[in-house]
Write a protein that holds these residues in place. Sequence first.
Motif, PDB file in Angstrom:
ATOM      1  N   THR A 111       0.807  -1.216   0.000  1.00  0.00           N
ATOM      2  CA  THR A 111       0.000   0.000   0.000  1.00  0.00           C
ATOM      3  C   THR A 111       0.841   1.267   0.000  1.00  0.00           C
ATOM      4  O   THR A 111       0.291   2.370  -0.075  1.00  0.00           O
ATOM      5  CB  THR A 111      -0.921   0.016   1.235  1.00  0.00           C
ATOM      6  OG1 THR A 111      -0.115  -0.052   2.419  1.00  0.00           O
ATOM      7  CG2 THR A 111      -1.877  -1.167   1.213  1.00  0.00           C
TER       8      THR A 111
ATOM      9  N   ASP B 297      -6.402  -4.633  -2.448  1.00  0.00           N
ATOM     10  CA  ASP B 297      -5.933  -3.304  -2.057  1.00  0.00           C
ATOM     11  C   ASP B 297      -6.707  -2.775  -0.856  1.00  0.00           C
ATOM     12  O   ASP B 297      -6.121  -2.189   0.069  1.00  0.00           O
ATOM     13  CB  ASP B 297      -6.061  -2.335  -3.230  1.00  0.00           C
ATOM     14  CG  ASP B 297      -4.992  -2.563  -4.289  1.00  0.00           C
ATOM     15  OD1 ASP B 297      -3.893  -3.038  -3.938  1.00  0.00           O
ATOM     16  OD2 ASP B 297      -5.254  -2.272  -5.475  1.00  0.00           O
TER      17      ASP B 297
ATOM     18  N   LEU C 101      -5.316  -1.812   2.952  1.00  0.00           N
ATOM     19  CA  LEU C 101      -5.553  -0.518   3.597  1.00  0.00           C
ATOM     20  C   LEU C 101      -6.280  -0.686   4.929  1.00  0.00           C
ATOM     21  O   LEU C 101      -5.991   0.036   5.892  1.00  0.00           O
ATOM     22  CB  LEU C 101      -6.358   0.375   2.655  1.00  0.00           C
ATOM     23  CG  LEU C 101      -5.614   0.823   1.397  1.00  0.00           C
ATOM     24  CD1 LEU C 101      -6.559   1.539   0.435  1.00  0.00           C
ATOM     25  CD2 LEU C 101      -4.435   1.725   1.764  1.00  0.00           C
TER      26      LEU C 101
END
Length: 478
Positions: free
Chosen positions: A44, A300, A304
């Motif tokens: 990230t 993703d 996060l």
Amino acid sequence: MWKKILAAGTALAGIFLIYLWIGGALILQLTVPVAEETSDRAGTERFYSQELSSDRVALIHERVESKKMRTHLKETADESLDVTMFKITDGTADLLFYTSLLEAADRGVHVRVLVDGMFHNLRGDKSDIAEAFMYHPNIELKFFEPVNLWKPWSLNNRLHDKLIIADDRFGMISGRNIGDRYFAPTGFDGATDDRDAVVYNPSGASYENSGVFQMQDYFNLVWNHEYAQEAVPEMSGTQRETAEDRLQELRRQYAQFQEEYGLLYNNDYEWENSTYEVNNVTFVHNPLGRMNKDPWVWKDLIGLMEEAEESVIMQSSFIIPSDTLTNHINAENLPADVQMITNSLAATPNLPTFSRYASYREDLAASQADVYEYQETRKSIHGKSYVFDNRLSAIGSFNLDPRSVHLSTESMLVIDSEDVNKELRAEKVLLIHEESLRVKEDGSYEDNDNVEKEEPPVTREAGRRIWTAITFFFEHLF
């Protein structure tokens, strides 16, 4: 003899239905990646920057304002205008959409329109609009994965992106489809609330480092893919004559709309004053493919969530807690404050999908996340956005359901900006505390003096129960 023919026809129809079920549903459900396989996405750190980007970002929440902005982007395009859309429905909004695209093309702008091959609604009495667009020298129109019953494995490969890219200066990402309820004024019964993010790349800025460039690159990837096919490959002489007539009709309609809906047109925007400075804008998307996809966007978002230190707020119009979602919601390394917002039974516009959510509702409420349901009967929420701590935000088309994770094309903007995060967080906090109720572990609601529970009609609850029995066998497709 006729009985034999009828029996043979019935048998063939039955065999074909079995073929559709196996090729279009069963094979997808039998090949769902297990939860452990949905890790190992690139780190990230690429979402962050310590320096200001040349890009600036605006958030659009209001329905009418969204329509104004979309019209403005089409009006001010000079050279190119690229649009992707999932679903178009009959009404005024679709004609506003078509006529504004035509106006841009008439000014010499090169217009490319890519719409989902199942939900484009350019059939029947609207088919001549597709022909008119294909006839115009400055418009190209493609359908992504047109319906082909002989290839049932392609039926669930749907284009769910919603993008508008104007020249090399503007890129809009949204969860809104084209339909009256997405752009309706206050008081419209059945309205749907959503949000857009507009990336503004000022003149003279570095285009190759812009989020607009990333969006354009993705559009080109999908546009040039074998799944994207010309809407009307060949046109007859009669179709050409009809197309010219339809173009003239759309031009007259555009002039009429300018008189009738004047506030939607010729709006000026001071982009430096109406946008936020941002550190970084990153465009993420799912891979292209007809079977279960490697869930790039979900990976993703997982990364996060797991790296957030204080809080995560997730808003999704539909939630179906697959094993992948449930495992990560209960992960030990999540922050203490995790909140999820979705529609209640009273608010949801999608009863089949809600029926799957309802089967997991109490378990989800018992997880580490606080689950809130929007309390309304005259409108619903449709936004898909995620807020991580006080810096990163993600906005786009991705719902918290198996279809977004594995089946459809999906795209999101991940924005590194405390200002964008602050506005989005404030909007979500207001939604939680002023318009939603928290679901308790027993399925009831926690009391909130600011919000009254909306009771859905008895028929809606009955419909939910019926759909639960049906959708049980097709959960992965929702």
